[in-house]
Design an enzyme around this catalytic site. Structure first.
Site: not given
Lengths: 513, 503
Positions: A135, A201, A203, A256
């Site tokens: 996707e 991730d 940040d 980040g």
């Protein structure tokens, strides 16, 4: 249309034709036109002239690539950085911003390394389900969000990117069936995510309560150190503890960093395992009201112990000196984290009388006062552990763990342009993580300018010698080292995957033909 | 052509020769021997039982499982659950160790075995039921595994034939320090260590309780529990999946189908405790403007969110989710809810709000999203169970149950701010929180805040015990609190229907 390819693109000669397999042609023909942007996306900026030019670009792509490196079979449809035969200068005015659709179009056309991206996600030279059922989600210029896009080849991904000019696009999981066909399935359960890289991730916003230099979206070099520390700690844990080898760190474009763990073993993990890894790495817990945020078990787990050793040196310089987290009245939080009532009182008294005392002195004061003998009630082990906890609270990576826990979470693709800053999301080399400068990462406008500069300098020579190898546009710019790095990373990954396939084939049933 | 002799054997006489046919041969009806108290339930039962046994055994096990589920909803600790369950297990499904030399060992085990498989049939129909059944069976297995006799447990584990690589003496000595630090064990040498792929012990990895090296987890023998349990769950999940696929073929039996349907229905999910009738009848539809006033009746988790929202003019995603659902639960309409959030996020432009927040609110209400979401009219408001079991809030987040997420001192000062000032209550709350009985603490605060009204309805008998049962849902907290404070306004009688949904 200065920077779309001119219609008289390189003529296709017979040798090239014969070398090209029929595959890309077929797939290109079968492919229904991707949801025409004219329907759902107002493309006020795209002049109608772009249409013929675009088809031309594609045709050319199908037949180019004689000079691709020999490492990968030539039968693969490969996207090369755009060849524009006339080396037309990109007329980017100084004023044109990075959000300008024409700038983004040129970026996708000439700079974005679709080919390596394809190889990276596909894990094999010829298109497999790993790519075809993957996707992609596009965020368009008008902030519309298109999910469940998928592409049989990297050409078609590139084509749609050039056509729709998304401000960024994200990569999701590989599904059990083609995401575009999900609605035609009889049973909804037949459409489920199968595999995806394990992603992380980090940040900078999560550090807001401990960084003093900037807040929110802004960053400076001194707070980027948090990121450097985080990358070091997480990277070593993933490699040493979990045994992952192919870890790609990517600058997220502003403040980040993302990590993509691409090992087969990591890609095939289910949600429970992802959650386990995320929790294993997660340490700083509790919201604003939580009080003490780091409460590890003792003795420290080897992973935490190792992390502490990595972080300790940073704590002295980056935290105490640069961040100065306990200046003035902010020292109240430090006091909250200390164990002993009398010690706290003594320190509070001392610091109140000297409001300008820097954090490093305050940190030293703790030991000085504690060892002065007045604190008979204080257990030295408790104090040492409390100090360890403080070091960890101020340095240990703060992951956005939700991102890692779900197989179907989408994450922005490497090499996208951050819509807020114009900076390209380039990979970070962990061997030189200390040297990485987020503010030195090239912006898209800068890169396009560099192509022009290069063309001006080398333009004459190349025109004179037609046989000379064409230089892909990214090689002309400061994106070169990053793309090179990515290429090597992908090659390493492919090599391992291919090794696996070969072995499987050899071990396969000899009677099966 | 060579004539193959065996083909001339009378077909009826060779059902056991052809291995492919063997699986269709009649099952040899015979009693199984149960060597171990514990069972991985790999082999399905083959002997005949009466219909009555079929039903009685299943109901017995069902009782045990639902009590077990109750324990987890009530946040009972491991030890409390064990003590609580002992008597229930003894009553419905006793299972003794070999050493007890009881004469009915085999019967007990047979009942355990059969009832498991009957419930497996009953609960394999939907994904939801399967997940619940597997969770509860795992809990039960864990409970039994823990109190099993050490020696017999070892025998049982050995009989499973799990493939674990032993850590050699030399390596163990080399890694001594790390092993001891990771496991918290002082003496590394005293027990055996196993080396397995870390993927097999996600539980231990998650809690950082094993040493990891290059993808291998070093598991002390003591932690066998988690390995065995994980294996149990994995096999059960697989088997349930298979059962679900085989289920349609069972349809022809009209004696069993009704029993099975009945069993699965009586196993209703308290997860779905919320029903639209939980919206308060006496309360005319709340509006965005009335939330501030109503918030005094909110449970602490929602009050905290409300205050955070007012203080920062912002809430992070999970906070918004938890709060929006609660508001939806008290009857705030979608339009009003959007107005409420729009006004609350003072610092954000209309455009940003419409772009980044509105969709989520509409999604919660089932106004947008996939077919299933719209048909189900969005998500159900979170129960205490849900709020208490989700991930702890990270930096800057404020969702969750304050009794769980706040440090005690800050919790107490927050309670004082909301008007709870009696020292005794605060002391008891501290005690509850320390024992991790968060929702007892919450109920305690509720009872204290409404003690006058509760006494009144108890005295005049207008509210029965069921209406004053422990609160397990923030919306119930609000509803009951609001009704109690508005007694005598003509809506006391309507409490009943909503409350019943709780059980």
């Amino acid at each position: 249309m200065p920077h779309s390819v001119s219609p008289e693109a390189s003529p296709v000669d017979d040798t090239q034709l014969s070398q090209t397999s029929a595959q890309p042609l077929e797939s290109a023909v079968k492919e229904e036109p991707p949801t025409s942007p004219a329907e759902d996306v107002p493309m006020s900026d795209a002049p109608s002239l772009a249409e013929p030019a675009k088809t031309k670009v594609n045709l050319e792509d199908l037949f180019d690539d004689e000079d691709s490196d020999g490492e990968f079979s030539s039968s693969v449809p490969q996207v090369k950085a755009e060849k524009s035969p006339e080396q037309e200068p990109i007329k980017i005015k100084a004023s044109s911003g990075f959000a300008d659709p024409e700038v983004m179009r040129a970026f996708y056309q000439r700079l974005f390394p679709f080919r390596y991206l394809f190889q990276w996600l596909n894990h094999s030279p010829s298109p497999t389900n790993d790519f075809m059922h993957r996707e992609f989600a596009f965020t368009l210029q008008n902030d519309a969000y298109l999910r469940y896009q998928s592409f049989p080849t990297s050409d078609l991904l590139r084509k749609q990117a050039v056509q729709m000019i998304p401000s960024r696009f994200e990569i999701g999981p590989v599904y059990s069936t083609n995401p575009r066909e999900r609605k035609s399935l009889r049973k909804a359960s037949a459409f489920r995510p199968v595999s995806k890289e394990l992603v992380f991730d980090i940040d900078m916003t999560d550090y807001d309560d401990i960084r003093t230099c900037c807040t929110g979206a802004s960053i400076c070099l001194s707070c980027w150190t948090f990121m450097t520390m985080a990358i070091k700690v997480v990277d070593v844990a993933l490699r040493e503890d979990f045994g992952f080898k192919h870890i790609l760190w990517v600058y997220s474009g502003r403040r980040g960093a993302h990590a993509w763990v691409c090992d087969k073993r990591a890609r095939e993990m289910d949600d429970q395992r992802r959650r386990a890894v995320a929790s294993y790495l997660e340490l700083v817990k509790g919201g604003a009201q939580g009080g003490k945020k780091v409460n590890p078990k003792r003795p420290l787990h080897p992973h935490l112990d190792r992390s502490l050793n990595i972080l300790r040196s940073h704590f002295q310089t980056s935290i105490l000196l640069e961040q100065d987290p306990w200046a003035g009245s902010r020292s109240a939080h430090l006091l909250d984290l200390l164990p002993d009532q009398t010690l706290r009182a003594a320190l509070a008294k001392k610091w109140d009388s000297a409001p300008s005392r820097p954090s490093s002195s305050k940190w030293a004061d703790i030991d000085a006062l504690a060892s002065s003998g007045a604190m008979s009630s204080l257990n030295p082990t408790t104090l040492r552990e409390a100090k360890q906890d403080i070091v960890l609270e101020y340095t240990y990576p703060r992951l956005d763990a939700e991102v890692s826990k779900k197989l179907n979470h989408l994450l922005k693709s490497p090499f996208c342009v951050h819509p807020g800053t114009g900076r390209v999301c380039v990979p970070i080399d962990t061997r030189k993580v200390e040297e990485f400068d987020p503010l030195g990462v090239p912006t898209v406008t800068q890169l396009l300018g560099e192509i022009d500069d290069w063309d001006r300098e080398n333009g004459g020579e190349e025109a004179g010698d037609g046989s000379q190898k064409k230089v892909p546009d990214w090689e002309k710019t400061s994106m070169k080292p990053y793309v090179e790095f990515f290429r090597l990373f992908v090659a390493g990954l492919l090599k391992e995957e291919r090794g696996g396939v070969k072995r499987e084939r050899e071990e396969g049933d000899p009677m099966e033909f | 052509m060579i004539r193959q002799d065996f083909s001339r054997v009378d077909p009826k006489r060779r059902p056991n020769i052809d291995p492919k046919r063997r699986q269709f041969a009649d099952p040899g009806f015979k009693q199984q021997d149960y060597d171990h108290r514990l069972n991985f339930y790999v082999v399905p039962p083959t002997a005949e039982i009466t219909l009555e046994e079929f039903e009685v055994w299943a109901i017995g096990r069902l009782k045990v499982l639902s009590e077990l589920e109750g324990c987890s909803f009530r946040n009972r600790s491991q030890e409390e659950t064990t003590t609580y369950m002992t008597s229930i297990l003894e009553k419905h499904m006793p299972l003794h160790a070999n050493s007890s030399r009881s004469g009915i060992l085999q019967d007990e085990r047979k009942k355990d075995h059969y009832s498991h498989f009957i419930l497996r049939l009953a609960f394999s129909a939907t994904e939801d039921l399967r997940r619940r059944f597997s969770r509860l069976e795992t809990m039960l297995f864990r409970l039994r595994f823990k109190d099993d006799d050490l020696k017999e447990r070892q025998q049982f584990v050995d009989s499973l034939g799990l493939e674990w690589e032993r850590v050699e003496e030399e390596e163990r000595r080399e890694l001594g320090a790390e092993l001891s630090a990771a496991s918290g064990l002082k003496k590394v040498d005293e027990q055996g260590w196993f080396k397995v792929d870390w993927e097999r012990v996600p539980e231990l990895v998650e809690q950082r309780r094993v040493f990891l090296k290059r993808g291998k987890a070093y598991v002390p023998a003591r932690e066998q529990l988690s390995l065995v349990v994980a294996e149990f769950t994995r096999r059960l999940d697989e088997a349930l999946e298979l059962t679900a696929r085989a289920l349609p073929r069972l349809d022809e039996d009209d004696r069993l189908a009704p029993i099975l349907a009945h069993l699965s229905q009586s196993f209703t999910a308290p997860d779905a405790a919320y029903s639209s009738s939980d919206a308060v009848d006496g309360l005319s539809a709340p509006t965005a403007a009335s939330i501030d006033t109503l918030s005094q009746h909110f449970p602490l988790c929602m009050q905290n969110l409300h205050q955070t929202l007012r203080a920062n003019s912002h809430l992070k995603h999970y906070g918004r989710l938890q709060y929006s659902l609660f508001l939806k639960g008290i009857g705030l309409s979608l339009e009003e809810c959007i107005v409420f959030w729009r006004r609350s996020f003072k610092l954000i432009t209309d455009e940003k709000f419409a772009k980044e927040y509105k969709y989520n609110i509409r999604h919660v209400y089932g106004d947008v999203g996939g077919d299933a979401n719209r048909r189900g009219r969005g998500y159900t408001p979170y129960s205490c169970q849900k709020i208490l079991t989700e991930a702890l809030p990270g930096p800057g987040q404020s969702h969750g149950c304050p009794y769980r997420t706040f440090s005690t001192d800050i919790l107490v000062s927050l309670l004082q701010k909301t008007g709870v000032n009696e020292r005794e209550v605060l002391g008891q709350v501290r005690e509850d929180v320390k024992k991790q009985r968060y929702h007892i603490a919450c109920n305690r605060v509720f009872e204290w805040a409404h003690k006058r009204e509760i006494k009144k309805v108890k005295d005049d008998g207008s509210w029965g015990a069921a209406e004053l049962d422990t609160i397990l849902h923030p919306n119930t907290y609000f509803k009951r609190g609001w009704l109690l404070k508005h007694l005598g306004e003509g809506n006391v009688g309507v409490v009943g229907d909503g409350e019943k949904m709780e059980e």
